[in-house]
Design an enzyme around this catalytic site. Structure first.
Site, PDB file in Angstrom:
ATOM      1  N   LEU A  73       0.816  -1.226   0.000  1.00 35.88           N
ATOM      2  CA  LEU A  73       0.000   0.000   0.000  1.00 35.88           C
ATOM      3  C   LEU A  73       0.846   1.272   0.000  1.00 35.88           C
ATOM      4  CD1 LEU A  73      -2.930  -0.956   2.431  1.00 35.88           C
ATOM      5  CD2 LEU A  73      -2.790  -1.219  -0.071  1.00 35.88           C
ATOM      6  N   SER A  74       2.099   1.180  -0.425  1.00 37.08           N
ATOM      7  CA  SER A  74       2.932   2.385  -0.514  1.00 37.08           C
ATOM      8  C   SER A  74       2.427   3.302  -1.624  1.00 37.08           C
ATOM      9  CB  SER A  74       4.393   2.008  -0.764  1.00 37.08           C
ATOM     10  OG  SER A  74       4.524   1.243  -1.953  1.00 37.08           O
ATOM     11  N   TYR A 110      14.020   3.422 -14.359  1.00 39.56           N
ATOM     12  CA  TYR A 110      12.793   2.640 -14.354  1.00 39.56           C
ATOM     13  C   TYR A 110      12.824   1.597 -15.470  1.00 39.56           C
ATOM     14  CZ  TYR A 110       7.996   1.383 -15.518  1.00 39.56           C
ATOM     15  OH  TYR A 110       6.875   0.671 -15.840  1.00 39.56           O
ATOM     16  N   ARG A 142       9.877  18.593 -23.682  1.00 39.57           N
ATOM     17  CA  ARG A 142      10.602  17.973 -22.571  1.00 39.57           C
ATOM     18  C   ARG A 142      11.755  17.155 -23.143  1.00 39.57           C
ATOM     19  NH1 ARG A 142       5.559  15.324 -19.357  1.00 39.57           N
ATOM     20  NH2 ARG A 142       5.357  14.389 -21.431  1.00 39.57           N
ATOM     21  N   ASP A 151      11.650  13.324 -25.006  1.00 35.63           N
ATOM     22  CA  ASP A 151      10.306  12.917 -25.439  1.00 35.63           C
ATOM     23  C   ASP A 151      10.324  12.533 -26.919  1.00 35.63           C
ATOM     24  OD1 ASP A 151       8.615  12.836 -23.314  1.00 35.63           O
ATOM     25  OD2 ASP A 151       7.659  14.771 -23.680  1.00 35.63           O
TER      26      ASP A 151
END
Length: 324
Positions: free
Chosen positions: A38-39, A142, A280, A283
């Site tokens: 539940l973070s 990521y 950005r 992108d």
């Protein structure tokens, strides 16, 4: 093939995608145990009928036993910007945590896995739509950690007979009944534009309008969350011992930022101010995944590909949130 009625562990099942997949598993007649700390997930996103265990992915060894038929793995930190600022968190949670999960699966003799991967492993692709044979060159921690887990799964399949499927996709959108996006902070385009429609932000920023696309704004692939859930159940059935199948998922065409803004205007009937801002860094002009392999090997055919329909589901969920 999977049993008609099986028992599955869903890591990260209190999150957006994990919660919808857990609901689909229950509807298909399976038993579901959700493991989530539940973070970033929400207890309300765990569907009724699923057993809930609050804990980290590293606690999977306390949950898994021989009664489980497989695992669907969604428990990952997933914010690109955060991964750049705090890479240690991503290597610890996404990679070390997944290693612990694979070890727990091996010890419990649970030999079927579907991994929620990401098309971010391809970085800035040279060709679009992106096929699974495209060069993997993630541009942030990521994507790098997700790619590392894919390599880890391949090794586990080769060495220990794991039956595994990784699904790589970009933008998930829409809602499924009472389950939708509850991210805080929000970073996905459709809910951000909806926030502007609700008056929660003064405008929506359009980062660059001079890309080599039909209207000058970035084009992205959007998959309805229910179609994505269907793919995960099909992947369970397609997984074969000792093999690691990797499939990209996409709706077959992308939508530009301006098209998304116009769709939200149509669906909501509200004024939305769009302000052009600087591009950005990093992108790409267009990110669209080819789903040809998933269609052929999984039998996956997305049914909810209309942008207005995707937005309408997201809008109805946002209105329901306003009443909570």
């Amino acid at each position: 093939m999977t049993p008609q009625s099986a028992k599955y562990l869903v890591t990260g099942g209190a999150g957006y995608v994990g919660g919808v997949v857990a609901a689909h598993l229950l509807e298909a007649g399976h038993q579901v145990v959700v493991l989530d700390d539940l973070s970033t997930g929400h207890r309300v996103s765990v569907p009724a009928g699923a057993e809930f265990v609050q804990g980290r992915i590293q606690d999977a060894s306390d949950v898994l036993d021989g009664s489980f038929d497989g695992v669907l793995h969604f428990a990952a930190s997933s914010q690109v910007g955060e991964s750049v600022a705090d890479p240690e968190k991503y290597w610890r949670n996404n990679v070390a945590g997944s290693l612990e999960l694979l070890s727990a699966m091996r010890k419990a003799d649970v030999r079927r896995l579907v991994f929620s991967s990401t098309a971010a492993v391809y970085g800035e692709p040279e060709v679009s739509p992106i096929e699974e044979t495209a060069r993997t060159a993630p541009t942030n921690p990521y994507g790098a950690t997700k790619l590392a887990v894919d390599h880890m799964i391949t090794s586990e399949a080769n060495a220990h007979g794991l039956a595994a499927v990784s699904l790589r996709y970009f933008n998930v959108a829409g809602a499924y009944g009472v389950q939708g996006e509850r991210h805080d902070p929000e970073s996905h385009l459709i809910p951000l534009v909806i926030q502007a429609a609700l008056g929660k932000r003064p405008h929506i920023a359009v980062y660059g309008d001079d890309y080599p696309t039909p209207d000058g704004t970035c084009v992205r692939d959007y998959i309805h969350v229910a179609d994505l859930a269907d793919a995960h159940l099909l992947a369970l059935a397609a997984a074969e011992s000792g093999q690691h199948l990797i499939c990209n998922l996409g709706n077959g065409s992308g939508f530009s930022v301006r098209e998304v803004v116009e769709s939200v205007r149509r669906v909501t009937g509200r004024e939305i101010k769009a302000v052009t801002a600087e591009r950005r860094p990093g992108d790409p002009a267009a990110l669209v995944a080819s789903a040809a392999r998933a269609r052929t090997l999984l039998g996956w055919n997305p049914r909810r590909t209309d942008l207005d329909a995707i937005v309408a589901d997201a809008w109805n969920f946002a209105l329901a949130l306003e009443q909570e």
